[in-house]
Design a protein around this motif. Structure first.
Motif, PDB file in Angstrom:
ATOM      1  N   TRP A  14       0.828  -1.208   0.000  1.00  0.00           N
ATOM      2  CA  TRP A  14       0.000   0.000   0.000  1.00  0.00           C
ATOM      3  C   TRP A  14       0.860   1.254   0.000  1.00  0.00           C
ATOM      4  O   TRP A  14       0.589   2.208  -0.730  1.00  0.00           O
ATOM      5  N   GLY A  15       1.897   1.248   0.835  1.00  0.00           N
ATOM      6  CA  GLY A  15       2.778   2.406   0.883  1.00  0.00           C
ATOM      7  C   GLY A  15       3.515   2.622  -0.427  1.00  0.00           C
ATOM      8  O   GLY A  15       3.644   3.753  -0.905  1.00  0.00           O
ATOM      9  N   GLY A  16       3.997   1.505  -1.025  1.00  0.00           N
ATOM     10  CA  GLY A  16       4.673   1.620  -2.318  1.00  0.00           C
ATOM     11  C   GLY A  16       3.740   2.125  -3.400  1.00  0.00           C
ATOM     12  O   GLY A  16       4.121   2.966  -4.225  1.00  0.00           O
ATOM     13  N   ARG A  17       2.504   1.602  -3.388  1.00  0.00           N
ATOM     14  CA  ARG A  17       1.518   2.043  -4.382  1.00  0.00           C
ATOM     15  C   ARG A  17       1.176   3.516  -4.182  1.00  0.00           C
ATOM     16  O   ARG A  17       1.073   4.283  -5.145  1.00  0.00           O
ATOM     17  N   ALA A  18       1.013   3.907  -2.922  1.00  0.00           N
ATOM     18  CA  ALA A  18       0.707   5.310  -2.646  1.00  0.00           C
ATOM     19  C   ALA A  18       1.864   6.216  -3.074  1.00  0.00           C
ATOM     20  O   ALA A  18       1.654   7.305  -3.620  1.00  0.00           O
ATOM     21  N   MET A  19       3.084   5.748  -2.833  1.00  0.00           N
ATOM     22  CA  MET A  19       4.246   6.543  -3.214  1.00  0.00           C
ATOM     23  C   MET A  19       4.331   6.687  -4.728  1.00  0.00           C
ATOM     24  O   MET A  19       4.610   7.765  -5.263  1.00  0.00           O
ATOM     25  N   LEU A  20       4.058   5.550  -5.425  1.00  0.00           N
ATOM     26  CA  LEU A  20       4.101   5.605  -6.880  1.00  0.00           C
ATOM     27  C   LEU A  20       2.975   6.459  -7.439  1.00  0.00           C
ATOM     28  O   LEU A  20       3.133   7.182  -8.420  1.00  0.00           O
ATOM     29  N   ARG A  21       1.797   6.340  -6.803  1.00  0.00           N
ATOM     30  CA  ARG A  21       0.638   7.069  -7.308  1.00  0.00           C
ATOM     31  C   ARG A  21       0.805   8.580  -7.173  1.00  0.00           C
ATOM     32  O   ARG A  21       0.170   9.344  -7.888  1.00  0.00           O
ATOM     33  N   ASN A  22       1.633   9.022  -6.287  1.00  0.00           N
ATOM     34  CA  ASN A  22       1.778  10.451  -6.066  1.00  0.00           C
ATOM     35  C   ASN A  22       3.155  10.959  -6.485  1.00  0.00           C
ATOM     36  O   ASN A  22       3.605  11.983  -6.005  1.00  0.00           O
ATOM     37  N   SER A  23       3.782  10.223  -7.371  1.00  0.00           N
ATOM     38  CA  SER A  23       5.182  10.527  -7.633  1.00  0.00           C
ATOM     39  C   SER A  23       5.435  11.175  -8.992  1.00  0.00           C
ATOM     40  O   SER A  23       6.575  11.474  -9.292  1.00  0.00           O
ATOM     41  N   GLU A  24       4.405  11.404  -9.806  1.00  0.00           N
ATOM     42  CA  GLU A  24       4.671  11.886 -11.160  1.00  0.00           C
ATOM     43  C   GLU A  24       3.778  13.078 -11.496  1.00  0.00           C
ATOM     44  O   GLU A  24       2.547  12.984 -11.430  1.00  0.00           O
ATOM     45  N   THR A  25       4.425  14.165 -11.854  1.00  0.00           N
ATOM     46  CA  THR A  25       3.725  15.365 -12.313  1.00  0.00           C
ATOM     47  C   THR A  25       4.076  15.588 -13.779  1.00  0.00           C
ATOM     48  O   THR A  25       5.244  15.619 -14.143  1.00  0.00           O
ATOM     49  N   LEU A  26       3.054  15.733 -14.605  1.00  0.00           N
ATOM     50  CA  LEU A  26       3.243  15.898 -16.048  1.00  0.00           C
ATOM     51  C   LEU A  26       2.959  17.349 -16.427  1.00  0.00           C
ATOM     52  O   LEU A  26       1.918  17.901 -16.061  1.00  0.00           O
ATOM     53  N   THR A  27       3.874  17.941 -17.158  1.00  0.00           N
ATOM     54  CA  THR A  27       3.708  19.313 -17.631  1.00  0.00           C
ATOM     55  C   THR A  27       2.976  19.308 -18.966  1.00  0.00           C
ATOM     56  O   THR A  27       3.366  18.609 -19.892  1.00  0.00           O
ATOM     57  N   PHE A  28       1.907  20.083 -19.043  1.00  0.00           N
ATOM     58  CA  PHE A  28       1.061  20.148 -20.238  1.00  0.00           C
ATOM     59  C   PHE A  28       1.191  21.555 -20.823  1.00  0.00           C
ATOM     60  O   PHE A  28       0.750  22.539 -20.233  1.00  0.00           O
ATOM     61  N   ALA A  29       1.832  21.657 -21.988  1.00  0.00           N
ATOM     62  CA  ALA A  29       2.006  22.953 -22.644  1.00  0.00           C
ATOM     63  C   ALA A  29       0.798  23.231 -23.535  1.00  0.00           C
ATOM     64  O   ALA A  29       0.444  22.409 -24.387  1.00  0.00           O
ATOM     65  N   VAL A  30       0.164  24.384 -23.351  1.00  0.00           N
ATOM     66  CA  VAL A  30      -1.019  24.758 -24.130  1.00  0.00           C
ATOM     67  C   VAL A  30      -0.896  26.212 -24.559  1.00  0.00           C
ATOM     68  O   VAL A  30       0.029  26.930 -24.150  1.00  0.00           O
ATOM     69  N   GLY A  31      -1.857  26.648 -25.383  1.00  0.00           N
ATOM     70  CA  GLY A  31      -1.855  28.035 -25.832  1.00  0.00           C
ATOM     71  C   GLY A  31      -2.558  28.935 -24.842  1.00  0.00           C
ATOM     72  O   GLY A  31      -2.408  28.788 -23.628  1.00  0.00           O
ATOM     73  N   ASP A  32      -3.339  29.855 -25.365  1.00  0.00           N
ATOM     74  CA  ASP A  32      -4.064  30.813 -24.533  1.00  0.00           C
ATOM     75  C   ASP A  32      -5.013  30.095 -23.577  1.00  0.00           C
ATOM     76  O   ASP A  32      -5.536  29.018 -23.883  1.00  0.00           O
ATOM     77  N   ALA A  33      -5.258  30.693 -22.438  1.00  0.00           N
ATOM     78  CA  ALA A  33      -6.081  30.057 -21.409  1.00  0.00           C
ATOM     79  C   ALA A  33      -7.504  29.800 -21.881  1.00  0.00           C
ATOM     80  O   ALA A  33      -8.180  28.901 -21.364  1.00  0.00           O
ATOM     81  N   ASN A  34      -7.981  30.560 -22.885  1.00  0.00           N
ATOM     82  CA  ASN A  34      -9.340  30.372 -23.392  1.00  0.00           C
ATOM     83  C   ASN A  34      -9.400  29.447 -24.593  1.00  0.00           C
ATOM     84  O   ASN A  34     -10.486  29.224 -25.145  1.00  0.00           O
ATOM     85  N   SER A  35      -8.288  28.928 -25.012  1.00  0.00           N
ATOM     86  CA  SER A  35      -8.266  28.049 -26.185  1.00  0.00           C
ATOM     87  C   SER A  35      -8.828  26.665 -25.840  1.00  0.00           C
ATOM     88  O   SER A  35      -8.909  26.277 -24.665  1.00  0.00           O
ATOM     89  N   ASP A  36      -9.222  25.930 -26.874  1.00  0.00           N
ATOM     90  CA  ASP A  36      -9.741  24.580 -26.660  1.00  0.00           C
ATOM     91  C   ASP A  36      -8.687  23.677 -26.007  1.00  0.00           C
ATOM     92  O   ASP A  36      -9.016  22.853 -25.156  1.00  0.00           O
ATOM     93  N   GLU A  37      -7.435  23.863 -26.399  1.00  0.00           N
ATOM     94  CA  GLU A  37      -6.374  23.017 -25.836  1.00  0.00           C
ATOM     95  C   GLU A  37      -6.228  23.245 -24.333  1.00  0.00           C
ATOM     96  O   GLU A  37      -6.066  22.294 -23.558  1.00  0.00           O
ATOM     97  N   ALA A  38      -6.270  24.513 -23.923  1.00  0.00           N
ATOM     98  CA  ALA A  38      -6.117  24.828 -22.502  1.00  0.00           C
ATOM     99  C   ALA A  38      -7.296  24.303 -21.697  1.00  0.00           C
ATOM    100  O   ALA A  38      -7.132  23.770 -20.594  1.00  0.00           O
TER     101      ALA A  38
END
Length: 501
Positions: A44-68
């Motif tokens: 459980w601890g290993g799974r919890a550690m893995l589950r909270n261990s990755e942050t993905l950066t998402f590059a998008v255009g303007d905040a009002n764009s469909d991508e954002a």
């Protein structure tokens, strides 16, 4: 049984031994339970550690764009799904700048349309949307081919300037000011009616729209009811798809743009572009596969109100695809039904390792520290010899029987202990020898006591007979004395009588 025998048995019998096997079994059960609990806690601890261990950066255009807005929806879905991923959204002035950031490895995720420059490291996770190319002619005028538009004035109705460059490429318009003036972006705010009106001077209008929006847009139906345009097929669709990378063949089904009147009135061929959610090629297969799973399983929640991403499709896994599928996503797409082992193999391997290590530690603690060692069989020989020493002091059969019962109790203890493990076989031969010796000694002592008891009984009988004889002789003597006394009395009477005469 005599009081002396009972007292001797009570004082000399060995005290009851603790139930070693029960204690050891309790320890084993306790260690097994602790092993399982700690292993589960580790997993459980290993799974919890893995589950909270990755942050993905998402590059998008303007905040009002469909991508954002799609990126924000994806971040929300990941949080609600309790995923180990977290999305960090980075806004840029436009989507082209976002792709530059992605190409510089400063972002893990991005959205691109297939007519633009595709970074070499991009790998497709999903097809979010299709853009349709609609070739519209004013009134009832049909456009037979794209080639006839090369020298005519054409309006491009789209959301960004990149679509203008795309239209010029499919019309094969040379890069000259004169040609550029003929193929222009539609004026901001211009309606379809105005663009198709004779006064506008446009021979055709090429609209590039999201497929989801084209179906919902009622403007086409309203203009069609007034007889304002003709939707033309692009017969060069196959040739253009082979000639220009990123172009896809599309088919508009009857009634796509308008149900009444029906436009088109039959299936119609055109071309289109795809909007892809892409990831870096270095992204691990497990990450890509889990992201793909979450996206496909939550398609209804990821669609925007505007219609963008309402019909998410799996990325193409063909080797000749314009953008190769991310390996994890491809594995998930090609084998959508994952087995239990596929889904939880990492956790099972972690659990097996934790179980092995923790179990070994507890096994060593039990074997070396806490385990109660069984008593050796030779140690019971001391109790047997104590019984043997008391045999010679037994002066009655009752006392001897008490000692025999005590010896049998020791034997029973040994047999039960050998069966349940509380007594080891060490010194078993010594125990057997001692038991047989004391048993035989008790037997001999019993015979001896019985023999002495018989002699005493015979002597008592003889004494009783002698006493009877003596009593008989005494009776005879008494009788003789009485008879003699009676004879003397008779003689006295006779003498007295004679004298009187």
């Amino acid at each position: 049984m005599s009081a002396e025998g009972q007292m001797s048995s009570t004082e000399q019998s060995p005290p009851p031994r603790p139930k070693v096997i029960k204690t050891n079994q309790q320890q084993v059960v306790l260690y097994v339970v602790l092993t399982l609990i700690l292993s589960l806690a580790t997993v459980w601890g290993g799974r919890a550690m893995l589950r909270n261990s990755e942050t993905l950066t998402f590059a998008v255009g303007d905040a009002n764009s469909d991508e954002a807005r799609f990126a924000n929806k994806l971040a929300t879905v990941l949080r609600n799904d309790a995923s180990r991923f977290r999305i960090k959204i980075v806004n840029n002035p436009d989507n082209a700048k976002a792709l530059v950031q992605f190409d510089r490895k400063q972002a893990d995720l991005a959205i691109l349309r297939t007519d633009g420059k595709v970074p070499s490291r991009a790998r497709a996770l999903a097809i979010l949307e299709h853009d349709l190319v609609l070739l519209l002619g004013p009134g009832n005028k049909k456009v037979k081919s794209l080639a006839e538009l090369k020298k005519k004035k054409v309006a491009v109705r789209a959301e960004n300037d990149s679509s203008l460059a795309f239209v010029r490429s499919i019309l094969d318009v040379p890069d000259t000011p004169e040609a550029a003036a003929r193929v222009q972006m539609a004026p901001q705010g211009a309606t379809l009616d105005k663009l198709l009106a004779p006064a506008s001077g446009y021979a055709a209008v090429i609209a590039i729209v999201h497929a989801s929006k084209a179906v919902r847009d009622k403007a086409y139906e309203q203009v069609a009811k007034r007889g304002g345009f003709t939707l033309n097929a692009i017969d060069e669709a196959k040739a253009l798809a082979r000639k220009i990378p990123g172009i896809s063949e599309e088919t508009l089904t009857a009634g796509t743009l308008s149900a009444s009147p029906e436009i088109p009135d039959d299936d119609l061929d055109t071309i289109g572009l795809e909007w892809l959610l892409v990831a870096q090629s270095k992204m691990s297969g497990s990450t890509g596969g889990e992201l793909a799973r979450i996206i496909y399983e939550n398609k209804s929640e990821l669609g925007l109100d505007s219609g963008f991403a309402t019909r998410i499709e799996p990325a193409s896994t063909d080797k000749d695809a314009f953008v190769m599928a991310q390996q994890g996503a491809a594995d998930y797409i090609n084998d959508d039904t994952k087995s239990f082992m596929d889904k939880y193999s990492d956790m099972m391997y972690l659990g097996a390792g934790a179980l092995s290590v923790i179990g070994s530690i507890f096994a060593a603690i039990y074997a070396k520290i806490t385990r109660i060692a069984p008593e050796k069989a030779s140690e019971l020989s001391t109790a047997i010899l104590d019984v043997g020493e008391r045999v010679e002091h037994a002066h009655s059969l009752d006392e001897l029987e008490c000692l025999a019962d005590e010896l049998e109790a020791i034997l029973r203890t040994a047999v039960v202990g050998l069966r349940d493990g509380t007594i080891s076989t060490d010194g078993l031969d010594t125990f057997k020898l001692g038991y047989e010796f004391v048993r035989d000694e008790i037997g001999m002592r019993r015979e001896n006591l019985k023999r002495h008891a018989g002699d005493a009984q015979r002597n008592a009988g003889d004494a009783e007979r002698r006493a009877g004889d003596a009593e008989k002789r005494a009776g005879d003597a008494d009788k003789a004395a009485r008879e003699a006394a009676a004879h003397d009395d008779t003689n006295v009477v006779v003498v007295k009588t004679a004298q009187s005469a």
